[in-house]
Design a protein around this motif. Structure first.
Motif, PDB file in Angstrom:
ATOM      1  N   THR A  85       0.182   4.748   9.843  1.00 52.37           N
ATOM      2  CA  THR A  85       1.215   5.303  10.320  1.00 52.37           C
ATOM      3  C   THR A  85       2.096   5.966   8.774  1.00 52.37           C
ATOM      4  O   THR A  85       2.792   6.581   9.021  1.00 52.37           O
ATOM      5  N   ASN A  86       2.892   4.527   8.419  1.00 48.44           N
ATOM      6  CA  ASN A  86       3.519   4.541   7.143  1.00 48.44           C
ATOM      7  C   ASN A  86       3.284   5.208   6.383  1.00 48.44           C
ATOM      8  O   ASN A  86       3.914   6.463   5.395  1.00 48.44           O
ATOM      9  N   ILE A  87       2.169   5.134   6.152  1.00 50.15           N
ATOM     10  CA  ILE A  87       1.202   5.559   4.561  1.00 50.15           C
ATOM     11  C   ILE A  87       1.188   7.643   4.497  1.00 50.15           C
ATOM     12  O   ILE A  87       2.003   8.598   4.462  1.00 50.15           O
ATOM     13  N   ARG A  88       1.179   7.470   6.080  1.00 47.50           N
ATOM     14  CA  ARG A  88       1.388   9.027   6.384  1.00 47.50           C
ATOM     15  C   ARG A  88       2.367   9.645   6.215  1.00 47.50           C
ATOM     16  O   ARG A  88       2.945  11.057   6.306  1.00 47.50           O
ATOM     17  N   ALA A 141      -3.684   7.412  18.104  1.00 46.01           N
ATOM     18  CA  ALA A 141      -3.113   6.263  17.211  1.00 46.01           C
ATOM     19  C   ALA A 141      -2.491   7.026  16.067  1.00 46.01           C
ATOM     20  O   ALA A 141      -1.978   7.359  15.829  1.00 46.01           O
ATOM     21  N   VAL A 142      -3.325   7.562  15.576  1.00 47.49           N
ATOM     22  CA  VAL A 142      -3.047   8.841  13.980  1.00 47.49           C
ATOM     23  C   VAL A 142      -3.227   9.804  13.734  1.00 47.49           C
ATOM     24  O   VAL A 142      -2.480  10.746  12.827  1.00 47.49           O
ATOM     25  N   SER A 143      -3.479  10.557  14.502  1.00 47.69           N
ATOM     26  CA  SER A 143      -3.695  12.229  14.715  1.00 47.69           C
ATOM     27  C   SER A 143      -4.167  12.472  13.762  1.00 47.69           C
ATOM     28  O   SER A 143      -3.771  12.762  13.040  1.00 47.69           O
ATOM     29  N   LEU A 144      -6.427  12.980  14.052  1.00 40.53           N
ATOM     30  CA  LEU A 144      -6.664  12.743  12.370  1.00 40.53           C
ATOM     31  C   LEU A 144      -7.029  14.695  12.486  1.00 40.53           C
ATOM     32  O   LEU A 144      -6.847  15.244  13.842  1.00 40.53           O
ATOM     33  N   PRO A 191       1.063  -0.631   0.036  1.00 37.43           N
ATOM     34  CA  PRO A 191       0.137   0.314   0.039  1.00 37.43           C
ATOM     35  C   PRO A 191       0.562   1.444  -0.022  1.00 37.43           C
ATOM     36  O   PRO A 191       0.754   2.233  -0.596  1.00 37.43           O
ATOM     37  N   VAL A 192       2.345   1.593   0.685  1.00 29.76           N
ATOM     38  CA  VAL A 192       2.789   2.045   0.968  1.00 29.76           C
ATOM     39  C   VAL A 192       3.011   2.714  -0.592  1.00 29.76           C
ATOM     40  O   VAL A 192       3.833   4.275  -1.463  1.00 29.76           O
ATOM     41  N   GLU A 199      -3.282  -3.511  15.066  1.00 27.39           N
ATOM     42  CA  GLU A 199      -2.010  -2.913  15.002  1.00 27.39           C
ATOM     43  C   GLU A 199      -1.276  -2.733  13.844  1.00 27.39           C
ATOM     44  O   GLU A 199      -0.729  -2.150  13.037  1.00 27.39           O
ATOM     45  N   ARG A 200      -2.082  -3.623  13.090  1.00 33.69           N
ATOM     46  CA  ARG A 200      -1.447  -3.656  11.725  1.00 33.69           C
ATOM     47  C   ARG A 200      -2.392  -2.658  10.735  1.00 33.69           C
ATOM     48  O   ARG A 200      -1.209  -1.601   9.835  1.00 33.69           O
ATOM     49  N   MET A 201      -2.774  -2.062  11.285  1.00 31.52           N
ATOM     50  CA  MET A 201      -3.814  -1.660  10.099  1.00 31.52           C
ATOM     51  C   MET A 201      -3.352  -0.193  10.746  1.00 31.52           C
ATOM     52  O   MET A 201      -2.765   0.820  10.063  1.00 31.52           O
ATOM     53  N   MET A 202      -3.192   0.014  11.791  1.00 31.68           N
ATOM     54  CA  MET A 202      -2.631   1.714  11.949  1.00 31.68           C
ATOM     55  C   MET A 202      -0.782   1.557  12.549  1.00 31.68           C
ATOM     56  O   MET A 202      -0.749   2.140  11.626  1.00 31.68           O
ATOM     57  N   ASN A 203      -0.079   0.194  11.494  1.00 35.78           N
ATOM     58  CA  ASN A 203       0.778   0.438  11.494  1.00 35.78           C
ATOM     59  C   ASN A 203       0.598   1.633   9.935  1.00 35.78           C
ATOM     60  O   ASN A 203       1.563   1.402   9.196  1.00 35.78           O
TER      61      ASN A 203
END
Ligand code: GDP
Length: 299
Positions: free
Chosen positions: A209-212, A242-245, A171-172, A202-206
């Protein structure tokens, strides 16, 4: 709007009982506010939000000396309206989408499966094109095989380009490649449809986070289903921590929900709702205007 019907009727009733003219006693105001609090809780508004709401109305009512006024009920009502606007997000600029970066601006959509994320990506592209943008949809949800086909078919239907890669791609990488493509094609705004899961893990959030981190999107919008009420509020709070919207899209506001999510989500998370989904069609997306919604609630 279906979802707010019962709440607006209830509030109407409360204020009719207060009487249009004549002085109110403090007891009248307290009784009315108790009813307002009950009406909010019945609409599935977060308990703390409902309590704070009523406390603020009471404080303002006392401060403005409504009891001494000739039209106390209207005054209480206008304070309730002000507070409704406030709790829905106020009237500030941060309720609007920020596309102020150098193009292509990137909007990343995140959310649970079934929330309406893919549909909202297409709706948003359609909406932005009407505003004169050149949108690109990016199929970066590699966990739901149908999502890629769904977004391709929506893109085709709307005549909006879709960037996709075969299943199994990272996805990245997809998003990075899509950015190159967008630059070549003079795209002004890219909408990333990222993976949804049934639960936050956790995988989803990772992945988010990576794409972000790589794409540095201007907007990270959570798509949340208003029909799920306080569950949507919890999901929004977890995602934000978790990811700051930067904002939210509340979907299915046309449905039979009671309004609790819309009325609680901003106060609980501090994140503005920027759009609302009003149906399944690709044009059923509206910017979120707290003042208009407050008027609809009060009828
Ligand atoms: P995703 O898994 O989050 O990508 O969800 P989808 O975009 O596939 O949407 C799930 C279902 O919700 C679909 O049947 C959509 O048509 C429907 N849906 C999405 N947004 C809305 C909305 O605002 N109102 C209504 N009534 N249905 C919606």
């Amino acid at each position: 709007m279906a979802m707010f019907d019962s709440l607006s009727k209830r509030l109407d009733g409360i204020f009719n009982n207060l009487g249009g003219q004549g002085k109110l006693t403090e007891e009248d105001v307290n009784t009315a506010l108790r009813e307002v609090r009950l009406a909010l809780i019945e609409a599935d508004v977060n308990l703390k939000v409902a309590r704070q709401f009523v406390d603020r109305v009471k404080e303002k009512a006392i401060g403005s000396d409504v009891m001494g006024s000739l039209t106390p009920a209207q005054q209480v009502l206008s304070i309730v309206q002000e507070e409704l606007i406030e709790v829905l997000g106020g009237t500030g600029e941060n309720n609007r989408l920020d596309l102020g970066g150098s193009p292509p601006n990137i909007i990343m959509l995140v959310g649970l499966q079934g929330s309406g994320k893919t549909t909202s990506a297409a709706k948003l592209a359609n909406y932005l094109r009407k505003q004169g943008q050149r949108p690109l949809l990016v199929a970066a949800d590699m966990y739901r095989p149908a999502a890629v086909n769904q977004i391709k078919s929506l893109g085709k239907q709307l005549n909006i380009p879709v960037y996709s890669e075969p299943m199994g791609a990272d996805p990245v990488d997809i998003c990075v490649n899509a950015l190159d493509y967008a630059r070549e094609q003079a795209i002004s705004v890219m909408i990333l449809d990222t993976a949804g899961r049934l639960n936050i893990d956790e995988r989803m959030m990772n992945e988010v986070t990576n794409i972000r981190a790589r794409l540095k999107p201007r907007e990270v919008l959570l798509v949340a289903d208003a029909m799920t009420g306080q569950e949507a509020v919890r999901v929004a709070d977890d995602f934000n921590k978790a990811v700051s919207l930067t904002g939210m899209v509340l979907t299915k506001m046309d449905g039979d929900a009671r309004g609790g999510a819309a009325l609680s989500i901003r106060s609980v998370t501090g994140v503005p709702v920027k759009f609302m989904g009003m149906g399944e069609k690709t044009d059923a997306l509206e910017p979120f205007y707290p003042d208009r919604l407050a008027s609809r609630i009060l009828g």
